[in-house]
Structure formats: C-alpha cells, structure tokens
Design an enzyme around this catalytic site. Structure first.
Site, PDB file in Angstrom:
ATOM      1  N   ASP A  53       6.537   4.643  -1.407  1.00  0.00           N
ATOM      2  CA  ASP A  53       7.872   4.930  -1.355  1.00  0.00           C
ATOM      3  C   ASP A  53       8.929   4.254  -2.014  1.00  0.00           C
ATOM      4  OD1 ASP A  53       8.389   2.760   0.511  1.00  0.00           O
ATOM      5  OD2 ASP A  53       7.307   3.801   1.765  1.00  0.00           O
ATOM      6  N   ASN A  92       1.441  -6.430  13.183  1.00  0.00           N
ATOM      7  CA  ASN A  92       1.080  -5.260  13.150  1.00  0.00           C
ATOM      8  C   ASN A  92       1.140  -4.887  14.771  1.00  0.00           C
ATOM      9  OD1 ASN A  92       0.428  -2.901  11.642  1.00  0.00           O
ATOM     10  ND2 ASN A  92      -1.635  -3.108  12.792  1.00  0.00           N
ATOM     11  N   GLN A 105       0.760  -1.278  -0.046  1.00  0.00           N
ATOM     12  CA  GLN A 105      -0.059   0.113  -0.023  1.00  0.00           C
ATOM     13  C   GLN A 105       0.829   1.339   0.118  1.00  0.00           C
ATOM     14  OE1 GLN A 105      -1.878  -1.366   3.901  1.00  0.00           O
ATOM     15  NE2 GLN A 105      -3.537  -0.339   2.968  1.00  0.00           N
ATOM     16  N   HIS A 144      -0.946   1.640  -4.824  1.00  0.00           N
ATOM     17  CA  HIS A 144      -1.256   3.163  -4.688  1.00  0.00           C
ATOM     18  C   HIS A 144      -0.307   3.691  -5.413  1.00  0.00           C
ATOM     19  CE1 HIS A 144      -3.700   2.107  -0.844  1.00  0.00           C
ATOM     20  NE2 HIS A 144      -4.396   2.250  -1.771  1.00  0.00           N
TER      21      HIS A 144
END
Ligand SMILES: [Zn+2]
Length: 243
Positions: free
Chosen positions: A105, A217, A102, A120
């Site tokens: 960078d 996470n 997602q 994205h």
C-alpha cells in the site's frame, strides 16, 4: 504491560541497526482491510481470479474494474497511523537500518520513510509489461475513464508492480531483505503473523546472527518461542508509547 513497554524501550535504546518488518497488522489500523478472514477482501473477490497472474494475462479488464472500484478509493483514503511515524522518527534518530514490508500500500513512503524494501511490490506503481515505463495510480485511474484495459503509449499492457499468485517474489528485494536481516542488531516484527515465506525465515536469520528479535502482533506467531520479547497488542499503540 508497562514492563513489556519498558523492555522494548531498552532494546531500542541499545540498538543502532534496527530492521522493522511490517505486515498487514500495521496497515489495517490505517483502514486497509486484511485479505483473509471474515469481511476480508478475499471473501468478496476470489483471489484465485483477482490476484492470479494467469487470469490477469488472459484478460486484465476485471482487475482494472476492481482497481477502479475498490483498490484506488481505499488507497486514496488510507493515511499512515502513529506506528508509521514512529518508524520515521527512528530513521531520523539514525537508528533505522531498513524497513522491510510485506504490504503493497506504500504507506511507509507516504509517512516519509526513505528506505523501504517492498517484498511484494506496490499497488501505487504500475508498469508497462512491454517497455517498462512506470505510471502512478492517479495516471491509471484517469486512463480508466476511457480505456479498459488501460494501455501504455507504446501499446503494451499494464500491470501493477505487485506480486500476483503464480509470480516469484522480486529477487533483488529478497536479497536486500536477507542482507538486512543478517546485519541488523534488532529485528522488530510489526503486525505480521509470520506464516508466509519469506516472513518466517527472515527473523530466524537475524536471530542466528545474534540480533535481538522482538515481535509485536495481535495474535501469537510460530516464532514467539525464539523471540527475546513478544507483545500481543496493537502495533500503533505499542510504538507510540515506545518511540
Ligand atoms: Zn510501454
């Protein structure tokens, strides 16, 4: 903790078509600030303006100022952390099926990952909206010294290949990601809170097709309940212990 790490090791060992699904939590450990929350990029720059396609099309100069002052220096500085290299190692072992990210960078590619589905888009790739020519970040940074907003040699306007608010996700990336989720034997979520579409649906697809679902996470996610294994800890810390 050691028990969870051992469990993860076992699942990795028994899997041969692993999909890693990465979100902001993996790159924040490489110095990429998160968008939301206190101190996040969006508390300084209003996303309704800075990441909105309508504003961008009306006048992109404000975006390119932001790119020059914030985005570019940050991306030049960011280096992949241990988690990225662990995933490259899985690829070298022939266990990695796809990396879906997602993030925008490009850190997976810098670490050496060859197969990355960018849901994205990427800030490192800039497109001419007229002829489709692509530019690197560095080329645009140089252009910005004397041209604002920067233009293509054909005269067309430029836009980062990232998905802005008001734009659909790239269909080919979505299709590839869905197919990867269907055909993997392990779906490994790394640093995603799994709240934004399609992040929330891909792990469910994998699970439905009998893949092992593992979530690493810091915070709980809405899919923790259906996962085979959940570890609430730093992604780089966990992966460097496992791989
Ligand atoms: Zn052009």
């Amino acid at each position: 903790m050691d028990e969870l790490i051992q469990k993860l090791k076992d699942i990795v060992k028994n899997s041969n078509r692993i999909v890693a699904f990465t979100g902001a939590g993996i790159s924040s450990e490489s110095g990429i600030p998160t968008y939301r929350g206190t101190g996040g990029l969006w508390s300084k720059y209003d996303p309704a303006i800075y990441a909105n396609i309508d504003f961008f099309l009306r006048d992109s100069a404000y975006y390119w100022n932001f790119f020059r002052d914030e985005r570019y220096p940050m991306l030049k500085q960011a280096k992949p952390n241990a988690a990225y290299y662990a995933l490259v190692k899985l690829e070298n072992l022939g266990k990695m099926y796809h990396v879906i990210t997602q993030n925008i960078d490009g850190l997976h590619q810098i670490a050496g990952q060859s197969d990355v589905i960018e849901l994205h888009g990427s800030t490192r790739k800039i497109l001419c909206m007229c002829c489709g020519r692509t530019f690197s970040m560095d080329e645009i940074y140089k252009k910005l010294e004397h041209e604002l907003p920067p233009k293509c040699s054909c005269g067309g306007n430029l836009k980062p290949s990232t998905v802005l608010f008001g734009e659909p996700l790239p269909q080919h990336a979505l299709d590839e990601a869905t197919l990867a989720a269907k055909n993997c034997d392990m779906f490994l979520v790394l640093g995603s809170s799994l709240v934004v579409y399609p992040a929330a649906s891909l792990p469910e697809i994998a699970k439905r097709e009998d893949a092992k679902l593992v979530i690493v996470n810091i915070d709980p996610t809405p899919l923790d309940d259906i996962a085979d294994l959940v570890i609430h800890d730093s992604v780089s810390k966990v992966l460097s212990k496992v791989i």
